[in-house]
Design a protein around this motif. Structure first.
Motif, PDB file in Angstrom:
ATOM      1  N   ASP A   1       0.816  -1.212   0.000  1.00 36.09           N
ATOM      2  CA  ASP A   1       0.000   0.000   0.000  1.00 36.09           C
ATOM      3  C   ASP A   1       0.850   1.263   0.000  1.00 36.09           C
ATOM      4  OD1 ASP A   1      -2.469  -1.316  -0.023  1.00 36.09           O
ATOM      5  OD2 ASP A   1      -2.500  -1.508   2.160  1.00 36.09           O
ATOM      6  N   ALA A   2       2.126   1.132   0.351  1.00 36.72           N
ATOM      7  CA  ALA A   2       3.014   2.295   0.395  1.00 36.72           C
ATOM      8  C   ALA A   2       3.653   2.594  -0.965  1.00 36.72           C
ATOM      9  CB  ALA A   2       4.113   2.076   1.433  1.00 36.72           C
ATOM     10  N   ASP A   3       3.266   1.862  -2.001  1.00 35.87           N
ATOM     11  CA  ASP A   3       3.836   2.049  -3.343  1.00 35.87           C
ATOM     12  C   ASP A   3       3.614   3.490  -3.812  1.00 35.87           C
ATOM     13  OD1 ASP A   3       4.488   1.990  -6.067  1.00 35.87           O
ATOM     14  OD2 ASP A   3       3.762  -0.067  -6.308  1.00 35.87           O
ATOM     15  N   ALA A   4       4.708   4.197  -4.046  1.00 34.95           N
ATOM     16  CA  ALA A   4       4.630   5.615  -4.428  1.00 34.95           C
ATOM     17  C   ALA A   4       4.242   5.832  -5.878  1.00 34.95           C
ATOM     18  CB  ALA A   4       5.970   6.297  -4.144  1.00 34.95           C
TER      19      ALA A   4
ATOM     20  N   ALA B   1       2.112  13.880   2.452  1.00 33.27           N
ATOM     21  CA  ALA B   1       2.706  14.703   3.507  1.00 33.27           C
ATOM     22  C   ALA B   1       1.622  15.348   4.380  1.00 33.27           C
ATOM     23  CB  ALA B   1       3.591  15.785   2.890  1.00 33.27           C
ATOM     24  N   LYS B   2       0.499  15.722   3.778  1.00 33.33           N
ATOM     25  CA  LYS B   2      -0.591  16.332   4.534  1.00 33.33           C
ATOM     26  C   LYS B   2      -1.264  15.295   5.425  1.00 33.33           C
ATOM     27  CE  LYS B   2      -3.119  19.802   5.732  1.00 33.33           C
ATOM     28  NZ  LYS B   2      -2.512  20.909   6.514  1.00 33.33           N
ATOM     29  N   TRP B   3      -1.451  14.100   4.894  1.00 30.68           N
ATOM     30  CA  TRP B   3      -2.038  13.030   5.696  1.00 30.68           C
ATOM     31  C   TRP B   3      -1.112  12.664   6.851  1.00 30.68           C
ATOM     32  CZ3 TRP B   3      -6.970  11.608   5.261  1.00 30.68           C
ATOM     33  CH2 TRP B   3      -7.648  11.924   4.065  1.00 30.68           C
ATOM     34  N   ALA B   4       0.197  12.710   6.594  1.00 26.67           N
ATOM     35  CA  ALA B   4       1.166  12.444   7.651  1.00 26.67           C
ATOM     36  C   ALA B   4       1.022  13.461   8.774  1.00 26.67           C
ATOM     37  CB  ALA B   4       2.585  12.469   7.080  1.00 26.67           C
ATOM     38  N   GLU B   5       0.776  14.707   8.399  1.00 29.65           N
ATOM     39  CA  GLU B   5       0.576  15.767   9.389  1.00 29.65           C
ATOM     40  C   GLU B   5      -0.692  15.510  10.203  1.00 29.65           C
ATOM     41  OE1 GLU B   5      -0.634  20.493   9.303  1.00 29.65           O
ATOM     42  OE2 GLU B   5       0.604  19.699   7.673  1.00 29.65           O
ATOM     43  N   TRP B   6      -1.764  15.135   9.518  1.00 29.27           N
ATOM     44  CA  TRP B   6      -3.031  14.894  10.201  1.00 29.27           C
ATOM     45  C   TRP B   6      -2.944  13.719  11.173  1.00 29.27           C
ATOM     46  CZ3 TRP B   6      -5.810  15.419   4.907  1.00 29.27           C
ATOM     47  CH2 TRP B   6      -6.174  16.758   4.687  1.00 29.27           C
ATOM     48  N   PHE B   7      -2.297  12.637  10.741  1.00 34.01           N
ATOM     49  CA  PHE B   7      -2.264  11.428  11.551  1.00 34.01           C
ATOM     50  C   PHE B   7      -1.007  11.287  12.413  1.00 34.01           C
ATOM     51  CE2 PHE B   7      -5.384   9.527   8.392  1.00 34.01           C
ATOM     52  CZ  PHE B   7      -6.438   9.477   9.304  1.00 34.01           C
ATOM     53  N   GLY B   8      -0.106  12.244  12.319  1.00 37.09           N
ATOM     54  CA  GLY B   8       1.076  12.207  13.163  1.00 37.09           C
ATOM     55  C   GLY B   8       1.975  11.025  12.895  1.00 37.09           C
ATOM     56  N   CYS B   9       2.246  10.766  11.611  1.00 34.00           N
ATOM     57  CA  CYS B   9       3.099   9.642  11.236  1.00 34.00           C
ATOM     58  C   CYS B   9       4.003  10.072  10.094  1.00 34.00           C
ATOM     59  CB  CYS B   9       2.256   8.435  10.830  1.00 34.00           C
ATOM     60  SG  CYS B   9       1.218   8.708   9.361  1.00 34.00           S
ATOM     61  N   ASP B  10       4.872   9.171   9.620  1.00 34.78           N
ATOM     62  CA  ASP B  10       5.736   9.545   8.512  1.00 34.78           C
ATOM     63  C   ASP B  10       4.974   9.456   7.195  1.00 34.78           C
ATOM     64  OD1 ASP B  10       6.060   6.862   7.261  1.00 34.78           O
ATOM     65  OD2 ASP B  10       7.216   6.398   9.047  1.00 34.78           O
ATOM     66  N   GLU B  11       5.554  10.035   6.159  1.00 30.30           N
ATOM     67  CA  GLU B  11       4.862  10.155   4.880  1.00 30.30           C
ATOM     68  C   GLU B  11       4.591   8.811   4.231  1.00 30.30           C
ATOM     69  OE1 GLU B  11       5.649  12.437   0.612  1.00 30.30           O
ATOM     70  OE2 GLU B  11       6.398  13.323   2.481  1.00 30.30           O
ATOM     71  N   SER B  12       5.531   7.873   4.355  1.00 25.17           N
ATOM     72  CA  SER B  12       5.343   6.560   3.752  1.00 25.17           C
ATOM     73  C   SER B  12       4.154   5.842   4.375  1.00 25.17           C
ATOM     74  CB  SER B  12       6.613   5.715   3.911  1.00 25.17           C
ATOM     75  OG  SER B  12       6.421   4.420   3.384  1.00 25.17           O
TER      76      SER B  12
ATOM     77  N   ALA C   1       1.662   7.284   5.916  1.00 28.07           N
ATOM     78  CA  ALA C   1       0.460   8.037   5.555  1.00 28.07           C
ATOM     79  C   ALA C   1      -0.059   7.606   4.195  1.00 28.07           C
ATOM     80  CB  ALA C   1       0.755   9.531   5.570  1.00 28.07           C
ATOM     81  N   ARG C   2       0.859   7.454   3.238  1.00 29.77           N
ATOM     82  CA  ARG C   2       0.457   6.990   1.901  1.00 29.77           C
ATOM     83  C   ARG C   2      -0.181   5.600   2.005  1.00 29.77           C
ATOM     84  NH1 ARG C   2       2.337   8.322  -3.099  1.00 29.77           N
ATOM     85  NH2 ARG C   2       4.099   9.451  -2.184  1.00 29.77           N
ATOM     86  N   ALA C   3       0.457   4.721   2.778  1.00 31.60           N
ATOM     87  CA  ALA C   3      -0.048   3.359   2.922  1.00 31.60           C
ATOM     88  C   ALA C   3      -1.426   3.339   3.573  1.00 31.60           C
ATOM     89  CB  ALA C   3       0.935   2.522   3.730  1.00 31.60           C
ATOM     90  N   LEU C   4      -1.650   4.205   4.542  1.00 32.82           N
ATOM     91  CA  LEU C   4      -2.939   4.244   5.228  1.00 32.82           C
ATOM     92  C   LEU C   4      -4.062   4.680   4.293  1.00 32.82           C
ATOM     93  CD1 LEU C   4      -1.761   5.856   8.573  1.00 32.82           C
ATOM     94  CD2 LEU C   4      -2.752   3.567   8.343  1.00 32.82           C
ATOM     95  N   VAL C   5      -3.800   5.701   3.485  1.00 36.13           N
ATOM     96  CA  VAL C   5      -4.819   6.160   2.541  1.00 36.13           C
ATOM     97  C   VAL C   5      -5.099   5.071   1.501  1.00 36.13           C
ATOM     98  CG1 VAL C   5      -5.364   7.850   0.748  1.00 36.13           C
ATOM     99  CG2 VAL C   5      -4.275   8.594   2.875  1.00 36.13           C
ATOM    100  N   CYS C   6      -4.043   4.447   0.998  1.00 35.26           N
ATOM    101  CA  CYS C   6      -4.231   3.375   0.016  1.00 35.26           C
ATOM    102  C   CYS C   6      -4.961   2.188   0.636  1.00 35.26           C
ATOM    103  CB  CYS C   6      -2.887   2.930  -0.544  1.00 35.26           C
ATOM    104  SG  CYS C   6      -2.125   4.129  -1.675  1.00 35.26           S
ATOM    105  N   ALA C   7      -4.634   1.858   1.885  1.00 34.94           N
ATOM    106  CA  ALA C   7      -5.322   0.765   2.560  1.00 34.94           C
ATOM    107  C   ALA C   7      -6.798   1.098   2.753  1.00 34.94           C
ATOM    108  CB  ALA C   7      -4.667   0.492   3.911  1.00 34.94           C
ATOM    109  N   ALA C   8      -7.091   2.355   3.065  1.00 37.74           N
ATOM    110  CA  ALA C   8      -8.485   2.775   3.234  1.00 37.74           C
ATOM    111  C   ALA C   8      -9.267   2.575   1.936  1.00 37.74           C
ATOM    112  CB  ALA C   8      -8.531   4.241   3.659  1.00 37.74           C
ATOM    113  N   VAL C   9      -8.669   2.965   0.812  1.00 43.40           N
ATOM    114  CA  VAL C   9      -9.334   2.809  -0.483  1.00 43.40           C
ATOM    115  C   VAL C   9      -9.460   1.338  -0.848  1.00 43.40           C
ATOM    116  CG1 VAL C   9      -9.098   3.255  -2.958  1.00 43.40           C
ATOM    117  CG2 VAL C   9      -8.628   5.084  -1.307  1.00 43.40           C
ATOM    118  N   ARG C  10      -8.378   0.593  -0.672  1.00 38.75           N
ATOM    119  CA  ARG C  10      -8.380  -0.834  -1.033  1.00 38.75           C
ATOM    120  C   ARG C  10      -9.377  -1.625  -0.191  1.00 38.75           C
ATOM    121  NH1 ARG C  10      -6.140  -4.603   1.524  1.00 38.75           N
ATOM    122  NH2 ARG C  10      -4.643  -3.263   2.642  1.00 38.75           N
TER     123      ARG C  10
END
Length: 265
Positions: free
Chosen positions: A68-71, A81-92, A94-103
């Motif tokens: 899910d972290a595939d860039a 980077a914005k999602w990382a700010e919202w969730f207090g985590c690193d950018e990688s 954050a990307r994985a979390l959004v992709c996991a949510a969609v998947r």
């Protein structure tokens, strides 16, 4: 401090003297739609035999796949980077979390938050076979979207909360909650092996069912349904400002039951 009004059986580690299990990253999505007089949310009743939250009523979601972290995923909306700010985590992550949510939303409900940069899919029926390949992990979300020429629509999601499974439980998740409106033309279904029933319900009705013992809710679901019940429509819910901080319930055993205590709420 908040104490939930219900007590129910919760699995607890037999030996609490050892270190707690490390929480796995996960994502869950509250799919919303407007109806006369309010908003409905899509809920699923998990199969009782599931190793985590069996028999519980939940929102679609699940654990993060390392892919899910595939860039390379085509992306529209707030950057990782914005999602990382919202969730207090690193950018990688954050990307994985959004992709996991969609998947996970697509796997468990058939709703796909994707399209082009200027439009959203209205019919996902053509991707039924792909949906099963995602479930079996034969295919990654990045590969699917690339092959289909689709763009992940992160702008359809909103950050909502971050809940961590209590340290006393044997299986633990660090789950980020998202909210999204059901895209026009799409339909949420219950075609998943993880749930024996699915459907739309007003938050207040779902809570009433829980109070009557007709369904079981985990603490995050209980609190979130209470929050959703305050909004007149889905747009108002998504527009509401959210301050995301980690919330981890504590468990107090009383005989064969466990009370759930929430600090800071």
């Amino acid at each position: 401090m908040v104490e939930l009004p219900l007590s129910f059986n919760i699995p607890v580690r037999p030996d609490l003297s050892g270190p707690p299990a490390t929480p796995k990253d996960a994502a869950t999505v509250m799919l919303l739609r407007d109806v006369d007089g309010g908003v409905e949310v899509f809920l699923q009743h998990r199969v009782k035999g599931m190793p985590f939250a069996g028999g519980m009523t939940v929102f679609p979601g699940g654990g993060v796949d390392k892919r899910d972290a595939d860039a390379s995923v085509a992306w529209a909306g707030p950057a990782p980077a914005k999602w990382a700010e919202w969730f207090g985590c690193d950018e990688s992550l954050a990307r994985a979390l959004v992709c996991a949510a969609v998947r996970e939303t697509f796997e468990e409900s058939g709703v796909l938050l994707a399209g082009t940069e200027s439009s959203v899919l209205e019919d996902t029926a053509q991707y039924a076979d792909v949906r099963q390949a995602l479930v079996s992990r034969e295919l990654s979300l990045a590969a699917f979207l690339a092959d289909a020429g689709l763009t992940l629509r992160a702008d359809l999601l909103r950050p909502w909360a971050n809940w961590v499974t209590p340290a006393a439980e044997p299986r633990r998740y660090d789950t980020r909650f998202f909210a999204a409106v059901l895209p026009e033309g799409q339909h949420a279904d219950g075609l998943t092996s993880e749930a024996d029933s699915s459907g739309w319900q007003r938050p207040a009705e779902a809570l009433a069912d829980a109070e009557q013992g007709l369904r079981m809710l985990m603490p995050p679901t209980w609190i979130t349904l209470n929050e959703l019940g305050e909004f007149k429509n889905a747009a108002e819910a998504l527009a509401s400002p959210r301050e995301i901080s980690k919330v981890m319930p504590s468990l107090v055993r009383e005989g064969d039951k466990v009370r759930v205590i929430l600090e800071g709420l």
